[in-house]
Design a protein around this motif. Structure first.
Motif, mmCIF file in Angstrom:
data_model
loop_
_atom_site.group_PDB
_atom_site.id
_atom_site.type_symbol
_atom_site.label_atom_id
_atom_site.label_comp_id
_atom_site.label_asym_id
_atom_site.label_seq_id
_atom_site.Cartn_x
_atom_site.Cartn_y
_atom_site.Cartn_z
ATOM 1 N N UNK A 284 0.920 -1.192 0.057
ATOM 2 C CA UNK A 284 -0.168 -0.002 0.010
ATOM 3 C C UNK A 284 0.823 1.147 -0.063
ATOM 4 N N UNK A 285 0.374 2.279 -0.681
ATOM 5 C CA UNK A 285 0.897 3.382 -0.736
ATOM 6 C C UNK A 285 0.070 4.801 -0.438
ATOM 7 N N UNK A 286 0.479 5.498 0.564
ATOM 8 C CA UNK A 286 -0.478 6.645 0.999
ATOM 9 C C UNK A 286 0.583 7.902 0.881
ATOM 10 N N UNK A 287 -0.234 9.036 0.464
ATOM 11 C CA UNK A 287 0.297 10.111 0.087
ATOM 12 C C UNK A 287 0.236 11.232 1.525
ATOM 13 N N UNK A 288 1.652 11.875 1.832
ATOM 14 C CA UNK A 288 1.522 12.613 3.117
ATOM 15 C C UNK A 288 1.580 13.872 2.836
ATOM 16 N N UNK A 289 2.743 14.731 3.778
ATOM 17 C CA UNK A 289 2.842 15.899 3.626
ATOM 18 C C UNK A 289 3.220 16.734 2.341
ATOM 19 N N UNK A 290 2.616 17.576 1.910
ATOM 20 C CA UNK A 290 2.962 18.220 0.435
ATOM 21 C C UNK A 290 3.910 19.587 0.863
ATOM 22 N N UNK A 291 4.194 19.765 1.979
ATOM 23 C CA UNK A 291 5.099 21.042 2.486
ATOM 24 C C UNK A 291 5.452 20.806 3.879
#
Length: 313
Positions: free
Chosen positions: A62-69
């Motif tokens: 599984x892959x999850x997206x995190x902080x964009x900044x």
């Protein structure tokens, strides 16, 4: 199975090698991958991570997206000049499309759920800015006993690669790095520039990888931007696989020799912002310390990386 591992990453060419190293190692239980801004935008790092896993035949991860900044201040600099505008020498679109959907939860939520479900402590390998990890430790301290150690690629004990004082991952979010390396009590290993540069691989090494089969050939092609940078700026006929060195240690504890030092991260706004300062004075090692990688069997490490990436181990 072997090492239970979660990778937090911002691919990036060396991140791609590090992800492939974990995905292809039969003694690794790769529980999940979380992504963070860094070398390129969060959208690009997330796309790249998913495509690398698909290339390695690992749609089960599984892959999850995190902080964009970063936590506090805007990111000062990205690294498209190093990795290409898409993070992978302009070749991201040539990699296979992911067959597994991106996790609907965010990176920190995935980290929490994986740690809570783990029956034994898990190693986390952050190989990008430390924003997701700082958020995890701040908001969910109950999971800390489930973390075996955090193996971090970042920092430099005497120099930087983004500024004279600071390495890219730490410089991208010094406040997050300080939270993890200074304020927390989770065991950490720091793999700095001094050791990763010594572990550089040659063009001949890359040629062996390319000759190992289609996957090795694809990984070698991704290094085009990297090879040009290291040749033009450092006169090196090869590349430095920073993140893969850290993941190698995460997979095989003790592959790198470490020494324990107190670490400070400069969060000011002067020329030392993002610097990692190790207190190496004798008798000054009380309190929180970080295991800092200082040495390894260089040929043994390169062989470890090659055999794993070539699928011969």
């Amino acid at each position: 199975m072997g090492t239970k591992l979660i990778i937090d990453t911002d691919p990036g060419i060396d991140d791609a090698f590090a992800l492939a190293l974990a995905a292809l190692s039969t003694d690794v239980d790769l529980l999940g991958v979380t992504t963070v801004f860094g070398n390129v935008s969060l959208e690009a790092t997330t796309r790249n991570a998913r495509r690398i896993l698909e290339l390695c035949g690992r749609p089960d991860v599984p892959v999850a997206a995190g902080a964009a900044r970063p936590l506090v201040h805007p990111q000062a600099e990205r690294a498209a000049h190093v990795h290409g505008e898409d993070g992978l020498s302009g070749l991201s679109d040539t990699l296979p499309e992911p067959t597994r959907a991106l996790e609907p939860s965010d990176a920190v939520s995935l980290l929490v759920s994986l740690l809570e479900a783990a029956e034994e402590p898990v190693t986390i390998a952050p190989i990008g800015p430390l924003t997701n990890i700082a958020l995890l430790l701040a908001a969910h301290p109950h999971v800390k006993p489930k973390i075996a150690r955090i193996v971090i690629m970042g920092g430099g004990l005497g120099t930087g690669n983004t500024t004279p004082a600071a390495e890219f991952n730490i410089y991208s979010d010094p406040e997050a790095a300080r939270r993890v390396l200074v304020d927390e009590d989770v065991p950490c290993v720091l793999v700095p520039l001094e050791i990763t540069h010594r572990c550089a691989v040659s063009t001949a090494w890359l040629g062996e990888l390319a000759a190992s089969g289609p996957l090795g050939a694809t990984l070698e092609k991704l290094t085009a931007s990297y090879q040009k940078l290291y040749h033009d700026e450092l006169g090196l006929d090869g590349i430095v696989l920073h993140d893969a060195v850290a993941v190698a240690e995460a997979i095989k504890p003790g592959l790198l020799r470490t020494e324990a030092y107190p670490i400070e991260v400069d969060c000011g706004h002067g020329p030392a912002r993002g610097a990692t300062v190790a207190d190496r004075r004798p008798g000054r090692r009380a309190g929180t310390t970080v295991e800092v990688a200082v040495d390894t069997d260089l040929d043994g490490l390169r062989e470890f990386l090659l055999t794993r990436l070539a699928g011969t181990r």
